[in-house]
Design a protein around this motif. Structure first.
Motif, mmCIF file in Angstrom:
data_model
loop_
_atom_site.group_PDB
_atom_site.id
_atom_site.type_symbol
_atom_site.label_atom_id
_atom_site.label_comp_id
_atom_site.label_asym_id
_atom_site.label_seq_id
_atom_site.Cartn_x
_atom_site.Cartn_y
_atom_site.Cartn_z
ATOM 1 N N LEU A 6 26.736 -8.961 -4.765
ATOM 2 C CA LEU A 6 27.466 -7.770 -4.870
ATOM 3 C C LEU A 6 28.354 -7.585 -3.609
ATOM 4 O O LEU A 6 29.491 -7.169 -3.306
ATOM 5 N N MET A 7 27.541 -7.871 -2.382
ATOM 6 C CA MET A 7 28.111 -7.602 -1.170
ATOM 7 C C MET A 7 29.115 -8.862 -0.728
ATOM 8 O O MET A 7 30.013 -8.835 -0.094
ATOM 9 N N LEU A 8 28.554 -10.326 -1.210
ATOM 10 C CA LEU A 8 29.517 -11.152 -1.198
ATOM 11 C C LEU A 8 30.824 -10.888 -1.917
ATOM 12 O O LEU A 8 31.958 -11.288 -1.219
ATOM 13 N N ASP A 9 30.663 -10.546 -3.075
ATOM 14 C CA ASP A 9 31.817 -10.252 -3.747
ATOM 15 C C ASP A 9 32.774 -9.158 -2.924
ATOM 16 O O ASP A 9 34.150 -9.506 -3.032
ATOM 17 N N ALA A 10 32.130 -8.061 -2.482
ATOM 18 C CA ALA A 10 32.906 -6.996 -1.631
ATOM 19 C C ALA A 10 33.492 -7.932 -0.581
ATOM 20 O O ALA A 10 34.793 -7.526 -0.228
ATOM 21 N N ILE A 11 32.960 -8.524 0.170
ATOM 22 C CA ILE A 11 33.567 -9.408 1.438
ATOM 23 C C ILE A 11 34.702 -10.181 0.778
ATOM 24 O O ILE A 11 35.978 -10.078 1.434
ATOM 25 N N SER A 12 34.497 -10.818 -0.064
ATOM 26 C CA SER A 12 35.713 -11.410 -0.854
ATOM 27 C C SER A 12 36.914 -10.691 -1.257
ATOM 28 O O SER A 12 37.980 -11.302 -0.805
ATOM 29 N N ASP A 63 35.757 -14.977 12.213
ATOM 30 C CA ASP A 63 37.036 -14.585 12.129
ATOM 31 C C ASP A 63 37.112 -13.628 10.942
ATOM 32 O O ASP A 63 38.335 -12.800 11.001
ATOM 33 N N GLY A 64 36.233 -13.178 10.242
ATOM 34 C CA GLY A 64 36.247 -12.209 9.408
ATOM 35 C C GLY A 64 36.763 -12.793 7.931
ATOM 36 O O GLY A 64 37.046 -12.059 6.976
ATOM 37 N N GLY A 65 37.512 -13.753 8.051
ATOM 38 C CA GLY A 65 38.253 -14.346 6.943
ATOM 39 C C GLY A 65 37.561 -15.142 5.800
ATOM 40 O O GLY A 65 37.957 -15.699 4.944
ATOM 41 N N GLN A 66 36.161 -15.183 6.357
ATOM 42 C CA GLN A 66 35.124 -16.032 5.359
ATOM 43 C C GLN A 66 34.973 -15.247 4.049
ATOM 44 O O GLN A 66 34.740 -14.219 4.253
ATOM 45 N N SER A 67 34.912 -16.048 2.933
ATOM 46 C CA SER A 67 34.316 -15.573 1.703
ATOM 47 C C SER A 67 33.452 -16.504 1.049
ATOM 48 O O SER A 67 33.347 -17.657 1.342
ATOM 49 N N TRP A 68 32.378 -16.078 0.499
ATOM 50 C CA TRP A 68 31.366 -16.962 -0.094
ATOM 51 C C TRP A 68 31.479 -16.714 -1.707
ATOM 52 O O TRP A 68 31.828 -15.581 -2.298
ATOM 53 N N GLN A 69 31.330 -17.828 -2.640
ATOM 54 C CA GLN A 69 31.358 -17.713 -3.974
ATOM 55 C C GLN A 69 30.056 -16.961 -4.648
ATOM 56 O O GLN A 69 30.200 -16.264 -5.506
ATOM 57 N N ASN A 70 29.201 -17.324 -4.019
ATOM 58 C CA ASN A 70 28.013 -16.700 -4.612
ATOM 59 C C ASN A 70 26.629 -16.886 -3.486
ATOM 60 O O ASN A 70 27.021 -17.564 -2.322
#
Length: 185
Positions: A6-12, A63-70
């Motif tokens: 859920l946190m990774l989804d929020a970051i994305s 840089d804060g632009g990173q997102s993770w799929q899962n």
């Protein structure tokens, strides 16, 4: 585990607070993984697991632009970050130890058993880069097992494959890496 996803989804989705909330949730697991990896290092190694986790986190959140799929993607990225940190450190120590500007050695001429731990990390990394070009799945298993010390069960969970598949691919990858390092591949 669901909390991490859920946190990774929020970051994305661009929630900047989620990144700050993620670290406390994954910190213990990252620290445990770093501790396993650092236990394999030579005595007197100056990098501590906490420092490895912190440096990896800085790279992951950079840089804060990173997102993770899962979750698997995140821990794979963490393993890669830790691997790169250890490789850079080994290269830096090797340059200092041998002096910069030295002629390159052919790894086929090296006796792996006689090399220092930092040299072994560099040899494994070089062979791993070749394996990654030929078989990215096996290379990912090597990264998760060798550089973070995960068990077959943990790797299987992260990659969402059968533990038997991980064991089979790990055995193949170890033999392939050994042959590559010894110059037979």
């Amino acid at each position: 585990m669901k909390e991490i996803t859920l946190m990774l989804d929020a970051i994305s989705a661009g929630d900047s607070r989620a990144s700050e909330q993620l670290l406390p949730v994954v910190y213990d697991e990252l620290r445990r993984l770093a501790g396993i990896r650092m236990a394999q290092e030579a005595a007197g190694h100056t990098l501590q697991p906490t420092a490895l986790v912190h440096e990896a986190w800085l790279r992951l959140s950079g840089d804060g632009g990173q997102s993770w799929q899962n979750r698997a993607h995140f821990f794979g990225a963490a393993a890669e970050a830790m691997r790169r940190i250890l490789i850079e450190r080994a290269r830096r120590k090797s340059r200092l130890k041998r002096g910069s500007g030295q002629a390159l050695l052919d790894i086929a001429d090296l006796d792996v058993a006689a090399t220092m731990p930092d040299d072994k990390i560099l040899l494994v990394n070089e062979a791993l880069e070749q394996l990654k070009a030929e078989d990215p799945e096996k290379a990912q298993i090597v990264m998760l097992k060798f550089f973070t010390g995960l068990s077959n069960e943990q790797v299987a969970e992260i990659l969402k494959v059968n533990e038997r598949t991980v064991r089979r691919q790990w055995n193949f990858a170890k033999a392939w890496l050994f042959d590559c390092i010894r110059g037979k591949n």
